[in-house]
Scaffold this active site. Sequence first.
Site, PDB file in Angstrom:
ATOM      1  N   CYS A 133      20.956  75.970  58.923  1.00  0.00           N
ATOM      2  CA  CYS A 133      21.692  74.788  59.357  1.00  0.00           C
ATOM      3  C   CYS A 133      20.839  73.993  60.359  1.00  0.00           C
ATOM      4  O   CYS A 133      19.640  73.808  60.150  1.00  0.00           O
ATOM      5  CB  CYS A 133      23.032  75.236  59.932  1.00  0.00           C
ATOM      6  SG  CYS A 133      24.225  73.941  60.258  1.00  0.00           S
ATOM      7  N   ALA A 134      21.424  73.561  61.456  1.00  0.00           N
ATOM      8  CA  ALA A 134      20.697  72.758  62.444  1.00  0.00           C
ATOM      9  C   ALA A 134      19.803  73.588  63.342  1.00  0.00           C
ATOM     10  O   ALA A 134      19.235  73.058  64.297  1.00  0.00           O
ATOM     11  CB  ALA A 134      21.681  71.954  63.282  1.00  0.00           C
TER      12      ALA A 134
END
Length: 235
Positions: A133-134
């Site tokens: 993800c981030a």
Amino acid sequence: MAQILTVAVCICNGVTYTDFIPPMEILSSVNVPATETLALLGDVMKNVPYKFAIDYVAPTKEPVGGTVSTLPKLNPTQTYSEALSKGIQYDIIWIPAGPLAPDPVTGKNPTPEEQIDFIRKQGPGAKYIMSVCAGSLQLAMAGLLDGKRATTNKALYKVIVNETSKAINWVPKARWVIDGNVWTSSGVAAGSDMALAFLEHLFGRELAQFVRGVFEIPEVNNSEDDPFAAFHGLV
């Protein structure tokens, strides 16, 4: 005797639990002794060449909270300063998404500076660097994605691309991307897909498929095809 691969899961308050808890359960499945339940389903888990020793590394030993206050808290096993002062070099650096909202006054990214510093210092000596993800934003902040292909959460894709180095070759459609020893995945559930691909990389397809069947995770046939890229208007 199996070789131990050490894993540092980089966490702080605001971390996304599903970016690392299911993947760590997937990786840890190879640690189950051959006499226990998992191995009774087949002998593919016997005599594995690697096992994993996992540290949950944070700025302090205080319990770390997730994205919302109703979630349980996790006790770190090591702090960033402790690990660095001991001269520990981890084999695998696993980076889930951390806090994303910038400081409303300064606009500063809320990820603790010691976390980015730890990632920056550990990266060159690690066998594998992996983000979900981030978490890729933290890799970019540490300067470890310059000149590489990478992907990230598709809902945050445009924001992350705009905030990071132009030397990064962001891939909008991929479920996960491998560039040398750097593995990056899309959001949340993609971390489990990447973890299974990583098991296949280390142990071969038979073992990875066995673990997939135990966890009942459908197979992604093409890592370069993420349906959520279209959902979020990236392709």
